[in-house]
Scaffold this motif. Structure first.
Motif, PDB file in Angstrom:
ATOM      1  N   ASP A 265     -10.135 -35.080 -48.776  1.00  0.00           N
ATOM      2  CA  ASP A 265      -8.862 -34.412 -49.039  1.00  0.00           C
ATOM      3  C   ASP A 265      -9.028 -33.321 -50.101  1.00  0.00           C
ATOM      4  O   ASP A 265      -8.528 -32.202 -49.944  1.00  0.00           O
ATOM      5  CB  ASP A 265      -7.837 -35.457 -49.492  1.00  0.00           C
ATOM      6  N   LEU A 266      -9.737 -33.636 -51.178  1.00  0.00           N
ATOM      7  CA  LEU A 266      -9.942 -32.651 -52.236  1.00  0.00           C
ATOM      8  C   LEU A 266     -10.842 -31.509 -51.760  1.00  0.00           C
ATOM      9  O   LEU A 266     -10.663 -30.355 -52.164  1.00  0.00           O
ATOM     10  CB  LEU A 266     -10.550 -33.328 -53.467  1.00  0.00           C
ATOM     11  N   TRP A 267     -11.804 -31.822 -50.909  1.00  0.00           N
ATOM     12  CA  TRP A 267     -12.667 -30.770 -50.370  1.00  0.00           C
ATOM     13  C   TRP A 267     -11.867 -29.787 -49.523  1.00  0.00           C
ATOM     14  O   TRP A 267     -12.080 -28.571 -49.583  1.00  0.00           O
ATOM     15  CB  TRP A 267     -13.794 -31.398 -49.568  1.00  0.00           C
ATOM     16  N   ASN A 268     -10.952 -30.333 -48.725  1.00  0.00           N
ATOM     17  CA  ASN A 268     -10.099 -29.461 -47.918  1.00  0.00           C
ATOM     18  C   ASN A 268      -9.203 -28.599 -48.797  1.00  0.00           C
ATOM     19  O   ASN A 268      -8.984 -27.416 -48.510  1.00  0.00           O
ATOM     20  CB  ASN A 268      -9.240 -30.303 -46.971  1.00  0.00           C
ATOM     21  N   LYS A 269      -8.681 -29.188 -49.856  1.00  0.00           N
ATOM     22  CA  LYS A 269      -7.836 -28.411 -50.776  1.00  0.00           C
ATOM     23  C   LYS A 269      -8.659 -27.364 -51.507  1.00  0.00           C
ATOM     24  O   LYS A 269      -8.183 -26.266 -51.805  1.00  0.00           O
ATOM     25  CB  LYS A 269      -7.142 -29.357 -51.758  1.00  0.00           C
ATOM     26  N   PHE A 270      -9.899 -27.694 -51.812  1.00  0.00           N
ATOM     27  CA  PHE A 270     -10.781 -26.722 -52.462  1.00  0.00           C
ATOM     28  C   PHE A 270     -11.017 -25.513 -51.564  1.00  0.00           C
ATOM     29  O   PHE A 270     -11.190 -24.385 -52.035  1.00  0.00           O
ATOM     30  CB  PHE A 270     -12.112 -27.403 -52.809  1.00  0.00           C
ATOM     31  N   GLY A 271     -11.028 -25.746 -50.255  1.00  0.00           N
ATOM     32  CA  GLY A 271     -11.228 -24.650 -49.309  1.00  0.00           C
ATOM     33  C   GLY A 271      -9.976 -23.870 -48.989  1.00  0.00           C
ATOM     34  O   GLY A 271     -10.034 -22.855 -48.278  1.00  0.00           O
ATOM     35  N   ASP A 272      -8.832 -24.322 -49.505  1.00  0.00           N
ATOM     36  CA  ASP A 272      -7.570 -23.613 -49.285  1.00  0.00           C
ATOM     37  C   ASP A 272      -7.441 -22.510 -50.337  1.00  0.00           C
ATOM     38  O   ASP A 272      -7.038 -22.763 -51.479  1.00  0.00           O
ATOM     39  CB  ASP A 272      -6.404 -24.608 -49.379  1.00  0.00           C
ATOM     40  N   LEU A 273      -7.768 -21.291 -49.955  1.00  0.00           N
ATOM     41  CA  LEU A 273      -7.778 -20.184 -50.912  1.00  0.00           C
ATOM     42  C   LEU A 273      -6.378 -19.785 -51.352  1.00  0.00           C
ATOM     43  O   LEU A 273      -6.220 -19.091 -52.369  1.00  0.00           O
ATOM     44  CB  LEU A 273      -8.493 -18.976 -50.300  1.00  0.00           C
ATOM     45  N   ASP A 274      -5.367 -20.222 -50.613  1.00  0.00           N
ATOM     46  CA  ASP A 274      -3.998 -19.904 -51.002  1.00  0.00           C
ATOM     47  C   ASP A 274      -3.469 -20.850 -52.070  1.00  0.00           C
ATOM     48  O   ASP A 274      -2.414 -20.593 -52.662  1.00  0.00           O
ATOM     49  CB  ASP A 274      -3.077 -19.974 -49.776  1.00  0.00           C
ATOM     50  N   MET A 275      -4.182 -21.952 -52.309  1.00  0.00           N
ATOM     51  CA  MET A 275      -3.715 -22.919 -53.302  1.00  0.00           C
ATOM     52  C   MET A 275      -4.106 -22.448 -54.697  1.00  0.00           C
ATOM     53  O   MET A 275      -5.285 -22.173 -54.967  1.00  0.00           O
ATOM     54  CB  MET A 275      -4.322 -24.301 -53.031  1.00  0.00           C
TER      55      MET A 275
END
Length: 747
Positions: A265-275
């Motif tokens: 989950d954190l890896w996916n959020k890390f890849g979200d450049l809009d976050m």
């Protein structure tokens, strides 16, 4: 027309009937006026159609269904629960541990304390005073309300059923699948059987179920991050992880599943450049707090309560540090012991490594190597743990009436075994197990020996004083360096084979590592009539040190639970036998006069769940191949369902099952029960997936298919009900349940 079309598009409750009625009203216009409808029609319009009973049941199914399942669950777990009045299977262990809490006696066990404290709580609520010894097969005394204690434990098993129901809902299964998963847990014979006794397994399963439910609910709230409900389920997941780990270390596998999900989950959020980076940091911080710190605090808190309650000396004292033991009520450790050690003092010497024992020797010799008398570390009180401090051979012989000599830092001494009179000795012979180290033995006597009997004291620290010129009882930590060879006396975590009674191997390690606590020793008990008694117990042992010490001791003892090749264990089983239900387990004697219980699963649940694991692998391979060929038949919602409702249960199964494949310790059928739950969830997913076309085509066909599966699961539970509720009389009458030779129901 535009107005009519707009009304049809945006109206929230416009069915065909209402639309037709609006057309009729439009046609009723006359000269710009609308014809008034009769008063009765207005009344009919104002009335809402009454919901039928089926609609009401459908609306409240999320409460009615789990309530009914739970009622049946309590029945299956509690019916005739007090029928057998003898100590059954591991009640001999966990009932006894509960007794220690009631007597507040310190004991040692390989499992964390939460589950056993709950057993003690059940005894307290039952009015039990802790006096019964819980010997296997022994009849319970009349004053012990064992039925209440079993009911207390069975409550945890019964509550697993509604937890399974709501977990299946959170995994987004259809109602028919939710009922199937719930029924599989409800009608799993092994779950029902093991929940009926004073054991830890029902608690382990309960907290495993709560952890999975909290994780599933937390995942469903990902789009509502940082909301109050999101925080609630995050922290509840952490508390549940702490609880399941505090019952048995098997809970660490459940922790690993949540950790795997969190990392993804954190890896996916890390890849979200809009976050925003601050939001990402907040996600990381809240997960560290909720899923690492809170579980650790819950786990440590269970040990804090454990130490707080067990304030009296008991059978497990020797596993702890000498300073810890000295602070227990009624202990003999340090009691009336002179504070400072002198030549001629008789003492027990404790290894300060985590889980360390007492320096020990006995008349048995090594079967190879020097074949001299064995030296080991032993965790129990024994006269063979006593050693005399003597001067080295270059000094005058010890005389009882000579002036007192106090050894200290850099002093060269001999240690003489009090029971056999032999010297603690080492030489260039390899140790029996740890071949890189030198063997340590007992050799010679007070007059016969050589310089290889000499040991140099090296003081590490002293909790009571900075003066290193004396060795003080309990408080001085010291190392023993072999004067001739330069190696250090060490007792690690290696157990000797059966010829050494599986006691801890003691060696002389060549490496000089002052931080190696397994080379640190202290005097635990001390006797010398020429010295005044002291009060070394006035110094307290820090909680965190005791916490670490006990956990390492538990780990060491757990690793020592390996199969004995010289003994046949009819109850043990192999990991490969569990998923295919190849073997069961007799929980008590098989005499015709007693009530018999056989730990065996529901064949439909076991075989169906195991097949679903293979089917899921085939399903994933099928879609991967089609995806590689350019087919895009799966919608994002479908992929999400496979990922979180299928893949994660399979991962949970592997995490709970594979460690037992590699584990060297002795294993039993109940070790598979947490993994079985994840297999059940996988079977629910697979049936839910393959019956989706039926659900879209005709719900009646779907329910017919599920109805057959329900009937098989329930029918097999009813068929094997006797192994759950107790088999009375001659066992031959249950021969129809012995489908395979390994199902030793009638042997």
């Amino acid at each position: 027309m535009a107005g009519v079309q707009g009304a049809q598009t945006t109206g929230a409750a416009q069915d065909a009937h209402n639309l037709r009625r609006r057309t009729v009203l439009d046609q009723g216009r006359s000269n710009g006026s609308i014809t008034q409808a009769p008063q009765e029609d207005d009344l009919k319009k104002s009335r809402k159609p009454k919901a039928s009973i089926l609609q009401t049941l459908d609306e409240w199914e999320f409460l009615i269904a789990p309530l009914l399942f739970t009622i049946i669950s309590f029945f299956t777990r509690m019916y005739k629960i007090g029928l057998s009045n003898i100590v059954t299977w591991d009640e001999a262990h966990f009932g006894k541990f509960g007794s220690h809490y009631l007597k507040r006696e310190f004991y040692f066990d390989v499992h964390p304390p939460l589950g056993k404290m709950l057993v003690g709580l059940s005894g307290y609520m039952a009015g039990y005073n802790g006096s019964f010894e819980f010997k296997s097969g022994e009849t319970y005394p009349e004053e012990l309300n064992y039925t209440f204690m079993r009911l207390f434990n069975s409550t945890f098993g019964a509550l697993c059923v509604p937890l399974a129901y709501y977990t299946a809902r959170e995994l987004n299964f259809r109602r028919s699948t939710v009922w199937l998963v719930t029924l599989m847990v409800l009608c799993e014979n092994s779950y029902a059987t093991i929940s009926r006794f004073i054991l830890l397994d029902s608690m382990l399963l309960f907290f495993t179920f709560t952890t999975v439910l909290c994780w599933a609910r937390f995942h469903r709230l990902q789009k509502r991050s940082f909301s109050l409900e999101w925080f609630f389920w995050l922290f509840l997941t952490g508390i549940s992880i702490g609880c399941v780990t505090s019952v048995k270390w098997v809970g660490l596998f459940c922790t690993a599943l949540v950790g795997l999900y969190t990392a993804e989950d954190l890896w996916n959020k890390f890849g979200d450049l809009d976050m925003p980076k601050t939001t990402l940091a907040s996600h990381l911080a809240t997960r560290v707090a909720g899923l690492i710190l809170i579980p650790c605090l819950v786990y440590m808190f269970s040990f804090w309560v454990h130490f707080l309650v067990l304030e009296n000396s008991g059978p497990g004292d020797a596993q702890m540090s000498s300073l810890f033991q000295a602070n227990l009520r009624g202990t003999e450790v340090g009691k009336d012991s002179p504070l400072e050690v002198a030549h001629g003092s008789r003492a027990t010497i404790k290894n300060m490594g985590y889980g360390g024992g007492l320096l020990h020797s006995h008349v048995q010799t090594y079967p190879e190597g020097s074949q001299q008398q064995q030296v080991t570390c032993y965790h129990h009180k024994d006269a063979n743990n006593d050693w005399f401090f003597y001067p080295n051979r270059n000094e005058p012989l010890y005389e009882a009436d000579a002036p007192l000599v106090f050894p200290g830092d850099k002093s060269v001494i001999r240690l003489i075994h009090s029971q056999t009179g032999r010297n603690l000795h080492s030489h260039t012979v390899s140790a029996p197990v740890t071949k890189a180290d030198y063997e340590v033995s007992s050799y010679g006597n007070t007059t016969v020996g050589d310089e290889k009997d000499h040991w140099t004291i090296e003081v590490v620290n002293d909790a009571a004083s900075r003066d290193r010129s004396r060795i003080r009882t309990l408080t001085t930590a010291f190392r023993l360096r072999h004067t001739a060879l330069g190696c250090y006396l060490r007792a690690g975590t290696v157990n000797l084979p059966q010829w050494g009674f599986k006691q801890i191997e003691v060696t002389c390690v060549k490496q000089n590592n002052p931080r190696d606590v397994y080379t640190h020793w202290n005097v635990e008990a001390h006797w010398n009539e020429r010295l005044p008694a002291g009060d070394p117990g006035s110094y307290k042992s820090p909680f965190f040190r005791d916490f670490i010490h006990l956990n390492v001791a538990m780990m060491t003892s757990n690793n020592a639970l390996v199969p004995d090749p010289d003994k046949q264990d009819d109850l043990a089983s192999q990991f490969w036998q569990w998923p295919i239900l190849h073997v069961g387990l007799r929980m008590c004697g098989w005499d015709d006069r007693i009530v018999k219980y056989f730990l065996l699963g529901n064949p439909a649940v076991y075989w169906g769940s195991t097949l679903s694991l293979f089917a899921f692998g085939g399903l994933v391979a099928w879609y991967l191949i089609r995806w590689q060929r350019g087919y895009e038949e799966l919608k994002p919602a479908d992929i999400d369902l496979i990922h979180y409702s299928g893949l994660y249960p399979v991962a949970g199964w592997f995490l709970h099952y594979l460690p037992f494949v590699a584990m060297a310790r002795v294993t039993y059928v109940h070790h598979y029960y947490p993994a079985l739950y994840f297999a059940i969830l996988t079977s629910g997913f697979m049936l839910d997936w393959v019956t989706r076309p039926l659900a879209r085509k005709d719900r009646r066909i779907e329910w017919a298919v599920y109805g057959v599966v329900y009937a098989i699961v329930v029918g097999l539970f009813v068929l094997f009900r006797a192994i759950v509720f107790g088999m009375e009389g001659k066992h031959q009458q249950w021969s129809h349940l012995k489908w395979f030779d390994k199902w030793r129901i009638t042997d």
